[in-house]
Motif scaffolding. Structure first.
Motif, PDB file in Angstrom:
ATOM      1  N   ARG A   1      50.971  35.260  37.372  1.00  0.00           N
ATOM      2  CA  ARG A   1      50.106  34.780  36.289  1.00  0.00           C
ATOM      3  C   ARG A   1      49.011  35.785  35.937  1.00  0.00           C
ATOM      4  NH1 ARG A   1      48.558  29.917  33.941  1.00  0.00           N
ATOM      5  NH2 ARG A   1      50.105  28.820  35.189  1.00  0.00           N
ATOM      6  N   VAL A   2      48.386  36.375  36.960  1.00  0.00           N
ATOM      7  CA  VAL A   2      47.211  37.212  36.700  1.00  0.00           C
ATOM      8  C   VAL A   2      47.551  38.691  36.510  1.00  0.00           C
ATOM      9  CG1 VAL A   2      46.645  37.738  39.123  1.00  0.00           C
ATOM     10  CG2 VAL A   2      44.798  37.541  37.433  1.00  0.00           C
ATOM     11  N   ALA A   3      48.703  39.130  37.011  1.00  0.00           N
ATOM     12  CA  ALA A   3      49.044  40.564  36.974  1.00  0.00           C
ATOM     13  C   ALA A   3      49.013  41.158  35.568  1.00  0.00           C
ATOM     14  CB  ALA A   3      50.408  40.795  37.624  1.00  0.00           C
ATOM     15  N   PRO A   4      49.562  40.507  34.535  1.00  0.00           N
ATOM     16  CA  PRO A   4      49.596  41.143  33.210  1.00  0.00           C
ATOM     17  C   PRO A   4      48.228  41.285  32.542  1.00  0.00           C
ATOM     18  CG  PRO A   4      51.234  39.384  33.389  1.00  0.00           C
ATOM     19  CD  PRO A   4      50.310  39.243  34.541  1.00  0.00           C
ATOM     20  N   SER A   5      47.211  40.644  33.099  1.00  0.00           N
ATOM     21  CA  SER A   5      45.874  40.701  32.499  1.00  0.00           C
ATOM     22  C   SER A   5      45.076  41.876  33.057  1.00  0.00           C
ATOM     23  CB  SER A   5      45.124  39.392  32.776  1.00  0.00           C
ATOM     24  OG  SER A   5      44.740  39.339  34.147  1.00  0.00           O
TER      25      SER A   5
ATOM     26  N   LEU B   1      42.162  35.305  45.259  1.00  0.00           N
ATOM     27  CA  LEU B   1      43.538  35.043  45.661  1.00  0.00           C
ATOM     28  C   LEU B   1      43.583  35.035  47.185  1.00  0.00           C
ATOM     29  CD1 LEU B   1      46.504  36.848  43.867  1.00  0.00           C
ATOM     30  CD2 LEU B   1      46.712  35.621  46.006  1.00  0.00           C
ATOM     31  N   LEU B   2      43.780  33.854  47.764  1.00  0.00           N
ATOM     32  CA  LEU B   2      43.699  33.687  49.215  1.00  0.00           C
ATOM     33  C   LEU B   2      45.082  33.803  49.859  1.00  0.00           C
ATOM     34  CD1 LEU B   2      42.076  32.966  51.774  1.00  0.00           C
ATOM     35  CD2 LEU B   2      42.485  30.548  51.225  1.00  0.00           C
ATOM     36  N   LEU B   3      45.224  34.714  50.825  1.00  0.00           N
ATOM     37  CA  LEU B   3      46.470  34.868  51.560  1.00  0.00           C
ATOM     38  C   LEU B   3      46.410  34.067  52.856  1.00  0.00           C
ATOM     39  CD1 LEU B   3      47.319  38.661  51.225  1.00  0.00           C
ATOM     40  CD2 LEU B   3      47.741  36.793  49.649  1.00  0.00           C
ATOM     41  N   PRO B   4      47.377  33.190  53.094  1.00  0.00           N
ATOM     42  CA  PRO B   4      47.353  32.398  54.329  1.00  0.00           C
ATOM     43  C   PRO B   4      47.700  33.260  55.533  1.00  0.00           C
ATOM     44  CG  PRO B   4      49.373  31.983  53.095  1.00  0.00           C
ATOM     45  CD  PRO B   4      48.522  32.865  52.229  1.00  0.00           C
TER      46      PRO B   4
ATOM     47  N   ARG C   1      53.340  44.771  38.408  1.00  0.00           N
ATOM     48  CA  ARG C   1      53.645  43.768  37.390  1.00  0.00           C
ATOM     49  C   ARG C   1      52.693  43.839  36.199  1.00  0.00           C
ATOM     50  NH1 ARG C   1      55.329  42.249  42.223  1.00  0.00           N
ATOM     51  NH2 ARG C   1      56.956  40.673  42.527  1.00  0.00           N
ATOM     52  N   SER C   2      51.832  44.841  36.184  1.00  0.00           N
ATOM     53  CA  SER C   2      50.822  44.955  35.126  1.00  0.00           C
ATOM     54  C   SER C   2      51.252  45.975  34.072  1.00  0.00           C
ATOM     55  CB  SER C   2      49.487  45.397  35.738  1.00  0.00           C
ATOM     56  OG  SER C   2      49.513  46.789  36.028  1.00  0.00           O
TER      57      SER C   2
END
Length: 456
Positions: free
Chosen positions: A154-158, A304-307, A182-183
């Protein structure tokens, strides 16, 4: 030039083949029996082997079968004056790349060798490419990481700034690379800087560059990370460890999109998307005055939280398979399986070093294992696990205090295991050496006292 091994019990055949290959520019080693050939293969890096099938004692097919059983991937061409379809089929099933009948045509033989060597080079190039891609692959199967990857998509292209949060070893740089790939900037450079690994007095030069003579030791102009990342992405790892004075300068660059090299007198425009990551709690750092609030608001646009790995045990089986294949390919080892009980043992472990520690453990297990990896091998490779007879009792206090106590015991156990060798201990825990020193300091671990011989 290739190095070829020729195995045949006929001296005339050995002499004529060796002469033909040497005239073609190759190096040839000859031997007249399978046992000697096996010794030579174990001690020499041959590019390919040609072997007769029918020989006294162990024949060529038995030699080929033994080589494959040892995990040797050397290309082998079988030759025989008594060839039949059954023999050729068996040789092919054992992994021979070709089967030639005697008498041998020199032209056909040389063409076969050239084709085999070309195929070998292509396979090596493909393997290198797969390894490069695999190094940055995000392997997962569980819902937790699926949600993370959905956010990445969702956020990569921005152009939004992303703050990647997570414990050490959870794969924050891999996520940053995925965002870059992905951007719209994917064709541009991806530049990284670990803020915790650079001394405070050098971080400005690393980020912004310096001119020749700007300070003692500046013998030449240095282009900083921002300029290197122009029209691409700059990933600042461990942003929470950046000195306050440097935070102010970074904020100005983010606002003005310009840098000025140390010792320079002009502003240089930069077009860079900045991604940051940290294992620290930035909110708490802001409250303590250790992190600028204005910079926090600049970088904390999309958290963006990584578990941690202990919260996504379902990802351990595919990760183990991925790392096992990767390590085997990088070292030229035969692939080894992990028994179900070994996977279950790995899933029970707490993984304080997360995915990075898992990869180190997989490599250690493959190095030590003679066959499939079982639960016993895993238990020997891991530090003291939760709930073991020798494990420390549960700590009292808040969650943060209990976490600190657990980390302290794990670090102490690894330090003892590696005789206080910091590099080995850091690798076993999946930490960078500088991070381990900081952890020890924060947790009150006195390294000097550990190194001093006991008076008792």
């Amino acid at each position: 030039m290739a190095h070829l091994l020729i195995v045949d019990d006929d001296a005339n055949t050995l002499a004529s083949l060796a002469r033909a290959f040497r005239l073609a520019g190759h190096e040839a080693t000859v031997c007249d029996n399978a046992a000697r050939a096996l010794e030579l293969v174990k001690s020499n890096p041959f590019d390919m082997m040609l072997s007769d099938v029918v020989m006294p004692g162990k024949d060529g097919l038995a030699l080929l079968e033994e080589l494959r059983g040892l995990g040797v991937t050397l290309p082998v061409v079988m030759i025989s004056g008594q060839a039949n379809i059954e023999m050729a089929v068996r040789a092919t099933r054992l992994g021979a790349v070709d089967f030639l009948e005697k008498p041998l045509s020199t032209d056909k033989l040389l063409l076969t060798v050239e084709n085999v060597l070309k195929l070998k080079r292509l396979e090596e190039e493909n393997r290198e490419l797969r390894q490069k891609v695999g190094q940055h692959e995000i392997v997962h199967s569980g819902e937790a990481m699926r949600r993370v990857m959905a956010q990445v998509e969702r956020v990569a292209p921005s152009e939004a700034r992303v703050c990647i949060l997570g414990e050490t070893g959870t794969g924050k740089e891999l996520i940053a690379r995925a965002l870059h790939q992905r951007s719209p900037r994917h064709a541009g450079p991806f530049i990284t800087l670990n803020c915790a690994a650079v001394p405070g007095e050098l971080i400005e030069s690393e980020l912004f560059g310096h001119e020749k003579g700007a300070f003692t030791g500046a013998a030449a102009r240095h282009i900083g990370k921002f300029e290197q990342a122009h029209r691409g992405t700059l990933f600042l790892d461990e942003i929470g460890d950046m000195p306050l004075v440097m935070q102010a300068k970074l904020l100005r660059v983010l606002e003005e999109r310009q840098v000025e090299r140390v010792g320079g007198d002009r502003a240089i425009a930069v077009d860079v998307r900045v991604l940051v990551a940290t294992h620290r709690n930035l909110d708490e750092l802001v409250k303590k005055g250790a992190f600028r609030q204005d910079l926090y608001h600049r970088i904390y646009v999309f958290p963006l939280l990584l578990p941690p790995l202990r919260e996504r045990a379902e990802d351990i089986p595919p990760l183990v398979a991925h790392f096992a294949a990767q390590v085997a390919a990088q070292n030229g080892w035969k692939a080894k399986a992990f028994e179900p009980d070994a996977i279950a043992e790995l899933q029970r472990y707490g993984w304080p070093g997360n995915v990075r520690e898992l990869r180190n453990v997989v490599e250690r297990l493959l190095l030590l294992a003679d066959g499939p990896v079982d639960a016993g091998a895993v238990r020997q490779a891991l530090p003291l696990a939760d709930g073991s007879a020798d494990a420390p009792a549960a700590a009292a206090g808040s969650l943060a205090e209990r976490t600190d106590a657990f980390e302290r015991e794990q670090i102490l156990a690894e330090l003892r295991r590696h005789n206080q060798r910091m590099t080995d201990t850091a690798k076993a825990l999946g930490l960078e050496r500088s991070h381990l020193y900081k952890k020890c300091q924060a947790l009150g671990i006195d390294l000097r006292a550990m190194r001093e011989p006991s008076a008792r």
